[in-house]
Structures are given as C-alpha cells and as structure tokens.
Write a protein that holds these residues in place. Structure first.
Motif, short mmCIF file in Angstrom:
data_model
loop_
_atom_site.label_atom_id
_atom_site.label_comp_id
_atom_site.label_asym_id
_atom_site.label_seq_id
_atom_site.Cartn_x
_atom_site.Cartn_y
_atom_site.Cartn_z
N THR A 127 -10.57 0.00 2.92
CA THR A 127 -10.46 1.50 2.82
C THR A 127 -10.33 1.96 4.33
N TRP A 172 -14.52 -4.54 2.07
CA TRP A 172 -15.38 -4.71 0.94
C TRP A 172 -15.10 -5.73 0.03
N PHE A 184 -11.21 -5.23 -1.16
CA PHE A 184 -10.41 -4.18 -0.96
C PHE A 184 -10.65 -3.43 0.44
N GLU A 238 -8.65 4.28 -0.46
CA GLU A 238 -8.33 2.75 -0.59
C GLU A 238 -7.07 2.53 0.06
N PRO A 250 -17.80 2.82 -0.21
CA PRO A 250 -16.53 3.32 0.00
C PRO A 250 -16.27 4.82 -0.12
N TYR A 295 -10.81 0.84 9.58
CA TYR A 295 -10.56 -0.02 8.45
C TYR A 295 -11.73 -0.83 7.94
N ARG A 350 -6.05 -3.56 -2.47
CA ARG A 350 -7.03 -4.12 -3.22
C ARG A 350 -6.24 -5.67 -3.68
N SER A 365 0.81 -1.22 -0.13
CA SER A 365 -0.12 0.11 -0.02
C SER A 365 0.79 1.27 -0.23
#
Length: 137
Positions: free
Chosen positions: A111, A73, A109, A125, A121, A70, A128, A28
């Motif tokens: 977010t 999804w 993913f 992000e 969302p 956090y 993912r 990330s």
C-alpha cells in the motif's frame, strides 16, 4: 574428474533453486509500470525468507494523491495482517525488501501510506499476490 565436479555443482545449484518460488504480482492500476516479484524460500522450520523486488515503481510522492512511503503487509494462514516493513529505494528504478518471517506468509500486498508505522492498511493498495495456493480438500 572434471565432469563429476560439474555434475556435482549442477545438482547443488538445482537443489538450492528448487527450494524457492518466484511469484509475479499482477499489474497495478495505480502504478502500472511497476514490475513486482516476490521470492519465498524456506530457511528451516518455521522460518521463511521473503524477498520483494519492484522495478519501475513510481515514487509515492508522484501518486494522486501523493503518499510518503510504500508499506509491505503480510497475511498469515490464520488471516492476521501485519505491517512487515517498507521498500528501500536503491535507485530511481529499483526498490527491494528482504525479511525473515517466523511463519509462512500466504499473501503479501503493498500500500501507499502517509505513515510507515500503521498497524492496519489505510492507504491505497498498489498490488497483491497470493504466495500459497489454498488447499482444495
């Protein structure tokens, strides 16, 4: 006799572990120290057990701008995006999530959000991962 028992145990363990797949999330840009993995196991038609584990994921309050939680999804094969929960912080280094889905998620993913119950969302992000490779028919 001992050999047969050991062989039986080895076969059972290999069958159990072969039914799951571990997917590593990409690094990330928002939380680069986070090491996030997902494991998907088929539980029977049509259920799937999804386990996410994040090591070294910074507290959402430490992000810029700070967030509260956090949110995880899942995307179905039909393209429907669902809020499926949030990370449970076990300690300062490890966060986990485990849930059963009545469909096979194709993508997951994460977010950073200000609220847990969002239907869509809205936050930044974090990372993912594609869980199911698309068919090339």
């Amino acid at each position: 006799m001992k050999f047969i028992k050991l062989l039986s145990i080895a076969v059972i363990l290999s069958v159990m572990t072969s039914c799951s797949e571990t997917i590593k999330f990409p690094v990330s840009k928002i939380a680069p120290a986070a090491d996030i993995t997902a494991e998907v196991k088929k539980q029977g038609e049509p259920n799937y057990l999804v386990t996410l584990e994040a090591n070294n994921l910074a507290s959402p309050e430490r992000l810029e701008p700070p967030k509260k939680i956090y949110v995880i999804w899942a995307v179905s094969a039909a393209g429907v995006v669902r809020n499926v929960g949030h990370f449970t912080q076990e300690n300062a280094e490890k966060s986990t999530y485990k849930a059963s889905f009545p469909y096979q998620p194709v993508e997951v993913f994460i977010t950073a959000e200000d609220e847990e119950g969002n239907c869509f969302p809205a936050g930044v992000e974090i990372s993912r991962a594609i869980l199911v490779k698309p068919n090339r028919d």
